[in-house]
Enzyme design. Sequence first.
Site, PDB file in Angstrom:
ATOM      1  N   GLY A  89       0.724  -1.153   0.044  1.00 51.71           N
ATOM      2  CA  GLY A  89      -0.036  -0.071   0.002  1.00 51.71           C
ATOM      3  C   GLY A  89       0.798   1.221  -0.045  1.00 51.71           C
ATOM      4  O   GLY A  89       0.241   2.225   0.595  1.00 51.71           O
ATOM      5  N   SER A  90       1.959   1.269  -0.496  1.00 53.08           N
ATOM      6  CA  SER A  90       2.897   2.603  -0.408  1.00 53.08           C
ATOM      7  C   SER A  90       2.190   3.450  -1.385  1.00 53.08           C
ATOM      8  O   SER A  90       2.136   4.787  -1.108  1.00 53.08           O
ATOM      9  CB  SER A  90       4.303   2.300  -0.916  1.00 53.08           C
ATOM     10  OG  SER A  90       4.186   2.028  -2.395  1.00 53.08           O
ATOM     11  N   ASN A  91       1.543   3.258  -2.502  1.00 56.56           N
ATOM     12  CA  ASN A  91       0.670   4.389  -3.202  1.00 56.56           C
ATOM     13  C   ASN A  91      -0.396   4.561  -2.536  1.00 56.56           C
ATOM     14  O   ASN A  91      -0.699   5.889  -2.517  1.00 56.56           O
ATOM     15  CB  ASN A  91       0.314   3.731  -4.672  1.00 56.56           C
ATOM     16  CG  ASN A  91       1.526   3.781  -5.602  1.00 56.56           C
ATOM     17  OD1 ASN A  91       1.751   4.831  -6.145  1.00 56.56           O
ATOM     18  ND2 ASN A  91       2.181   2.546  -5.978  1.00 56.56           N
TER      19      ASN A  91
ATOM     20  N   GLU B 299       5.645   6.701  -9.131  1.00 61.21           N
ATOM     21  CA  GLU B 299       4.351   6.434  -8.840  1.00 61.21           C
ATOM     22  C   GLU B 299       3.908   7.346  -7.643  1.00 61.21           C
ATOM     23  O   GLU B 299       2.807   7.794  -7.484  1.00 61.21           O
ATOM     24  CB  GLU B 299       4.142   4.886  -8.334  1.00 61.21           C
ATOM     25  CG  GLU B 299       4.625   4.101  -9.648  1.00 61.21           C
ATOM     26  CD  GLU B 299       4.044   2.467  -9.372  1.00 61.21           C
ATOM     27  OE1 GLU B 299       3.097   2.347  -8.736  1.00 61.21           O
ATOM     28  OE2 GLU B 299       4.981   1.773  -9.510  1.00 61.21           O
TER      29      GLU B 299
ATOM     30  N   THR C  74     -11.628   1.068 -17.521  1.00 62.89           N
ATOM     31  CA  THR C  74     -12.489   0.567 -18.326  1.00 62.89           C
ATOM     32  C   THR C  74     -12.352  -1.117 -18.361  1.00 62.89           C
ATOM     33  O   THR C  74     -11.763  -1.715 -17.591  1.00 62.89           O
ATOM     34  CB  THR C  74     -12.186   1.122 -19.655  1.00 62.89           C
ATOM     35  OG1 THR C  74     -10.928   0.696 -20.223  1.00 62.89           O
ATOM     36  CG2 THR C  74     -12.287   2.875 -19.889  1.00 62.89           C
TER      37      THR C  74
ATOM     38  N   LEU D 185      -8.378  -4.477 -19.901  1.00 65.50           N
ATOM     39  CA  LEU D 185      -7.436  -4.267 -18.693  1.00 65.50           C
ATOM     40  C   LEU D 185      -6.290  -3.443 -19.270  1.00 65.50           C
ATOM     41  O   LEU D 185      -5.667  -3.458 -20.402  1.00 65.50           O
ATOM     42  CB  LEU D 185      -6.659  -5.785 -18.801  1.00 65.50           C
ATOM     43  CG  LEU D 185      -5.826  -6.031 -17.533  1.00 65.50           C
ATOM     44  CD1 LEU D 185      -6.208  -5.950 -16.418  1.00 65.50           C
ATOM     45  CD2 LEU D 185      -4.930  -7.206 -17.786  1.00 65.50           C
TER      46      LEU D 185
ATOM     47  N   HIS E  48      -0.393   1.927 -12.876  1.00 64.98           N
ATOM     48  CA  HIS E  48       0.323   0.795 -13.529  1.00 64.98           C
ATOM     49  C   HIS E  48       1.563   0.898 -13.791  1.00 64.98           C
ATOM     50  O   HIS E  48       2.056   2.087 -14.207  1.00 64.98           O
ATOM     51  CB  HIS E  48      -0.632   0.420 -14.743  1.00 64.98           C
ATOM     52  CG  HIS E  48      -0.015  -0.546 -15.644  1.00 64.98           C
ATOM     53  ND1 HIS E  48      -0.416  -2.131 -15.188  1.00 64.98           N
ATOM     54  CD2 HIS E  48       0.847  -1.001 -16.632  1.00 64.98           C
ATOM     55  CE1 HIS E  48       0.327  -2.859 -15.748  1.00 64.98           C
ATOM     56  NE2 HIS E  48       0.998  -2.270 -16.645  1.00 64.98           N
TER      57      HIS E  48
HETATM   58  C1  GAR Z   1       2.730  -0.736  -7.622  1.00 62.12           C
HETATM   59  O1  GAR Z   1       4.225  -0.657  -8.539  1.00 62.12           O
HETATM   60  C2  GAR Z   1       1.652  -0.619  -8.652  1.00 62.12           C
HETATM   61  O2  GAR Z   1       1.857   0.150  -9.846  1.00 62.12           O
HETATM   62  C3  GAR Z   1       1.628  -2.236  -8.937  1.00 62.12           C
HETATM   63  O3  GAR Z   1       1.718  -2.867  -7.837  1.00 62.12           O
HETATM   64  C4  GAR Z   1       2.588  -2.168  -7.010  1.00 62.12           C
HETATM   65  C5  GAR Z   1       1.878  -1.728  -5.653  1.00 62.12           C
HETATM   66  O4  GAR Z   1       2.735  -1.294  -4.664  1.00 62.12           O
HETATM   67  N1  GAR Z   1       0.270  -2.257  -9.629  1.00 62.12           N
HETATM   68  C6  GAR Z   1       0.111  -3.311 -10.697  1.00 62.12           C
HETATM   69  O5  GAR Z   1       0.997  -3.897 -11.235  1.00 62.12           O
HETATM   70  C7  GAR Z   1      -1.271  -3.227 -10.940  1.00 62.12           C
HETATM   71  N2  GAR Z   1      -1.487  -4.357 -12.191  1.00 62.12           N
HETATM   72  P1  GAR Z   1       2.137  -0.837  -3.285  1.00 62.12           P
HETATM   73  O6  GAR Z   1       1.216  -1.663  -2.689  1.00 62.12           O
HETATM   74  O7  GAR Z   1       3.220  -0.405  -2.547  1.00 62.12           O
HETATM   75  O8  GAR Z   1       1.434   0.413  -3.857  1.00 62.12           O
END
Ligand code: GAR
Length: 196
Positions: free
Chosen positions: A12-14, A174, A141, A144, A109
């Site tokens: 969950g860093s994002n 990100e 949408t 994918l 992404h």
């Molecule tokens: C992030 O790099 C995000 O872009 C990716 O998973 C990671 C989650 O990190 N998402 C995907 O690959 C979606 N298909 P986080 O849990 O630390 O935010």
Amino acid sequence: MKRVAILISGGGSNMLALVRDMLGEHPARPVLVASNDPKAAGLARAAALGVPVAAVDHRPFGKDRAAFEAALLAPLLASEPDIICLAGFMRVLTPDFVQRFAGRMLNIHPSLLPKYPGLHTHSRALAAGDAEAGCTVHEVTADLDAGPILGQARVPITAGDDEASLAARVLAQEHRLYPAVLRRFAAGDRTPVFLP
Ligand code: GAR
């Protein structure tokens, strides 16, 4: 004030970058962090910041995506979100679920879409010999990783990069990009954000 629900599957860093940004002066606020994995580390992190959390384990539902989504909808709809942010949410959503939140569900992404939708983006960029990589925030949408692009940030790929080093460099971007896009989107502006 827009209400934002965030769906996660892991650290969950994002999600944290979004929540921290919304703690300040902002057109939106977080109303729920939900995960398909009850053990997702991000749930405790969100709770520590005072954000309501919910976990709906997808595993008991097996291949029945619609049943999982019906269970997920209970806490999600109860939080009355205006905007849904997918932030490392690793379940593919059915067209019905996507349609319900059409125009108000975002995803981040880890590639420069339309390059490398799906998984293993960093190893694919390295294998292709690309000179740069990056991340994309887009509207979700039914197709994918193919919705309208709302923002992108680019990073160079350097000699000696491996999947881990590239992933870390992209992840740092990100954390800049997603809050910048959400801020603009929540204010009703869908102009894409392009970070160098
Ligand atoms: C992030 O790099 C995000 O872009 C990716 O998973 C990671 C989650 O990190 N998402 C995907 O690959 C979606 N298909 P986080 O849990 O630390 O935010």
